[in-house]
Design a protein around this motif. Structure first.
Motif, PDB file in Angstrom:
ATOM      1  N   ARG A  12     -14.265   8.766  -6.525  1.00 37.82           N
ATOM      2  CA  ARG A  12     -14.530   9.439  -5.295  1.00 37.82           C
ATOM      3  C   ARG A  12     -13.168  10.132  -4.979  1.00 37.82           C
ATOM      4  N   LEU A  13     -12.150   9.438  -4.768  1.00 34.34           N
ATOM      5  CA  LEU A  13     -10.814   9.988  -4.354  1.00 34.34           C
ATOM      6  C   LEU A  13     -10.529  11.324  -5.196  1.00 34.34           C
ATOM      7  N   ILE A  48      -3.668  13.094  14.005  1.00 36.41           N
ATOM      8  CA  ILE A  48      -4.440  11.931  12.811  1.00 36.41           C
ATOM      9  C   ILE A  48      -5.639  12.330  12.667  1.00 36.41           C
ATOM     10  N   VAL A  49      -6.540  12.373  13.818  1.00 38.54           N
ATOM     11  CA  VAL A  49      -7.930  12.561  13.659  1.00 38.54           C
ATOM     12  C   VAL A  49      -8.199  14.044  13.054  1.00 38.54           C
ATOM     13  N   GLU A  50      -7.442  14.923  13.481  1.00 41.44           N
ATOM     14  CA  GLU A  50      -7.725  16.272  12.876  1.00 41.44           C
ATOM     15  C   GLU A  50      -7.435  16.436  11.160  1.00 41.44           C
ATOM     16  N   ALA A  51      -6.280  15.491  11.116  1.00 37.27           N
ATOM     17  CA  ALA A  51      -6.025  15.441   9.571  1.00 37.27           C
ATOM     18  C   ALA A  51      -7.161  14.690   8.657  1.00 37.27           C
ATOM     19  N   VAL A  52      -7.733  13.745   9.129  1.00 34.59           N
ATOM     20  CA  VAL A  52      -8.814  12.913   8.646  1.00 34.59           C
ATOM     21  C   VAL A  52     -10.045  13.843   8.775  1.00 34.59           C
ATOM     22  N   LYS A  53     -10.120  14.520   9.598  1.00 35.88           N
ATOM     23  CA  LYS A  53     -11.370  15.441   9.654  1.00 35.88           C
ATOM     24  C   LYS A  53     -11.199  16.464   8.536  1.00 35.88           C
ATOM     25  N   ALA A  54      -9.940  16.801   8.136  1.00 36.33           N
ATOM     26  CA  ALA A  54      -9.641  17.840   7.221  1.00 36.33           C
ATOM     27  C   ALA A  54      -9.431  17.193   5.753  1.00 36.33           C
ATOM     28  N   ALA A  59      -3.190   7.293   3.283  1.00 37.26           N
ATOM     29  CA  ALA A  59      -1.813   7.356   2.841  1.00 37.26           C
ATOM     30  C   ALA A  59      -1.107   8.596   3.089  1.00 37.26           C
ATOM     31  N   GLU A  60      -1.882   9.922   2.888  1.00 39.07           N
ATOM     32  CA  GLU A  60      -1.227  11.109   3.237  1.00 39.07           C
ATOM     33  C   GLU A  60      -0.781  11.254   4.740  1.00 39.07           C
ATOM     34  N   ALA A  61      -1.760  10.658   5.659  1.00 35.20           N
ATOM     35  CA  ALA A  61      -1.189  10.913   7.054  1.00 35.20           C
ATOM     36  C   ALA A  61      -0.220   9.945   7.464  1.00 35.20           C
ATOM     37  N   ILE A  62      -0.184   8.624   6.807  1.00 34.72           N
ATOM     38  CA  ILE A  62       1.004   7.742   7.238  1.00 34.72           C
ATOM     39  C   ILE A  62       2.231   8.220   6.506  1.00 34.72           C
ATOM     40  N   GLY A  63       2.115   8.738   5.249  1.00 38.21           N
ATOM     41  CA  GLY A  63       3.101   9.030   4.467  1.00 38.21           C
ATOM     42  C   GLY A  63       4.129  10.266   5.225  1.00 38.21           C
ATOM     43  N   THR A  64       3.056  11.207   5.803  1.00 39.66           N
ATOM     44  CA  THR A  64       3.744  12.229   6.651  1.00 39.66           C
ATOM     45  C   THR A  64       4.345  11.828   8.017  1.00 39.66           C
ATOM     46  N   ILE A  65       3.793  10.735   8.713  1.00 44.17           N
ATOM     47  CA  ILE A  65       4.397  10.457   9.898  1.00 44.17           C
ATOM     48  C   ILE A  65       5.707   9.822   9.336  1.00 44.17           C
ATOM     49  N   ARG A  66       5.605   8.940   8.403  1.00 42.79           N
ATOM     50  CA  ARG A  66       6.852   8.280   7.985  1.00 42.79           C
ATOM     51  C   ARG A  66       8.106   9.449   7.687  1.00 42.79           C
ATOM     52  N   GLN A  67       7.674  10.249   6.892  1.00 49.37           N
ATOM     53  CA  GLN A  67       8.726  11.423   6.630  1.00 49.37           C
ATOM     54  C   GLN A  67       9.272  12.119   7.837  1.00 49.37           C
ATOM     55  N   ALA A  68       8.366  12.187   8.873  1.00 51.04           N
ATOM     56  CA  ALA A  68       8.737  12.793   9.949  1.00 51.04           C
ATOM     57  C   ALA A  68       9.796  11.905  10.756  1.00 51.04           C
ATOM     58  N   TYR A  69       9.536  10.516  10.599  1.00 52.68           N
ATOM     59  CA  TYR A  69      10.521   9.519  11.353  1.00 52.68           C
ATOM     60  C   TYR A  69      11.833   9.409  10.327  1.00 52.68           C
ATOM     61  N   GLY A  70      11.960  10.131   9.531  1.00 55.91           N
ATOM     62  CA  GLY A  70      13.122   9.871   8.592  1.00 55.91           C
ATOM     63  C   GLY A  70      13.280   8.836   7.610  1.00 55.91           C
ATOM     64  N   LEU A  71      11.927   8.475   7.238  1.00 53.38           N
ATOM     65  CA  LEU A  71      11.788   7.227   6.395  1.00 53.38           C
ATOM     66  C   LEU A  71      10.950   7.750   5.067  1.00 53.38           C
ATOM     67  N   PRO A  72      10.880   7.266   3.813  1.00 53.32           N
ATOM     68  CA  PRO A  72      10.685   7.879   2.498  1.00 53.32           C
ATOM     69  C   PRO A  72       8.956   7.689   2.828  1.00 53.32           C
ATOM     70  N   GLY A  77       8.380   3.980  -3.232  1.00 52.61           N
ATOM     71  CA  GLY A  77       9.024   5.038  -4.029  1.00 52.61           C
ATOM     72  C   GLY A  77       8.281   5.576  -5.269  1.00 52.61           C
ATOM     73  N   VAL A  78       6.909   4.939  -4.953  1.00 50.17           N
ATOM     74  CA  VAL A  78       6.076   5.483  -6.310  1.00 50.17           C
ATOM     75  C   VAL A  78       5.361   6.851  -6.486  1.00 50.17           C
ATOM     76  N   VAL A  79       5.182   7.092  -5.047  1.00 46.10           N
ATOM     77  CA  VAL A  79       4.207   8.631  -4.789  1.00 46.10           C
ATOM     78  C   VAL A  79       5.362   9.356  -3.678  1.00 46.10           C
ATOM     79  N   SER A  80       5.052  10.632  -4.198  1.00 45.97           N
ATOM     80  CA  SER A  80       5.963  11.368  -3.226  1.00 45.97           C
ATOM     81  C   SER A  80       5.007  12.478  -2.539  1.00 45.97           C
TER      82      SER A  80
END
Length: 86
Positions: A12-13, A48-54, A59-72, A77-80
């Motif tokens: 499904r993913l 976040i709601v807009e991203a989920v609606k899209a 994981a993609e939403a949280i990863g994007t937030i992490r990057q914006a905060y200067g985190l990996p 370190g498995v997925v970029s």
């Protein structure tokens, strides 16, 4: 998790990623990142709601937030990021 359940979730993913509107998704993820870059006091629920609606995954939403905060993007370190360079 039962192997057949895992296989169905993975199927499904893959289907979601294959069929979602990538331009709409990119626009929503970029908006989420812009808001997150404004700082930790910024309300991220609407982007976040807009991203989920899209059809962004959690994981993609949280990863994007992490990057914006200067985190990996991925703390293990498995997925970029499929959207931005780390």
């Amino acid at each position: 998790i039962a192997p057949e359940t895992e296989a169905e979730v993975v199927r499904r993913l893959h289907e979601l990623r294959r069929t979602r509107d990538s331009a709409r998704l990119r626009k929503a993820i970029e908006g989420l990142r812009r808001h997150a870059e404004m700082g930790v006091k910024e309300n991220l629920i609407p982007p976040i709601v807009e991203a989920v609606k899209a059809d962004a995954t959690i994981a993609e939403a949280i990863g994007t937030i992490r990057q914006a905060y200067g985190l990996p993007y991925d703390p293990l370190g498995v997925v970029s990021s499929p959207f931005f360079k780390d």
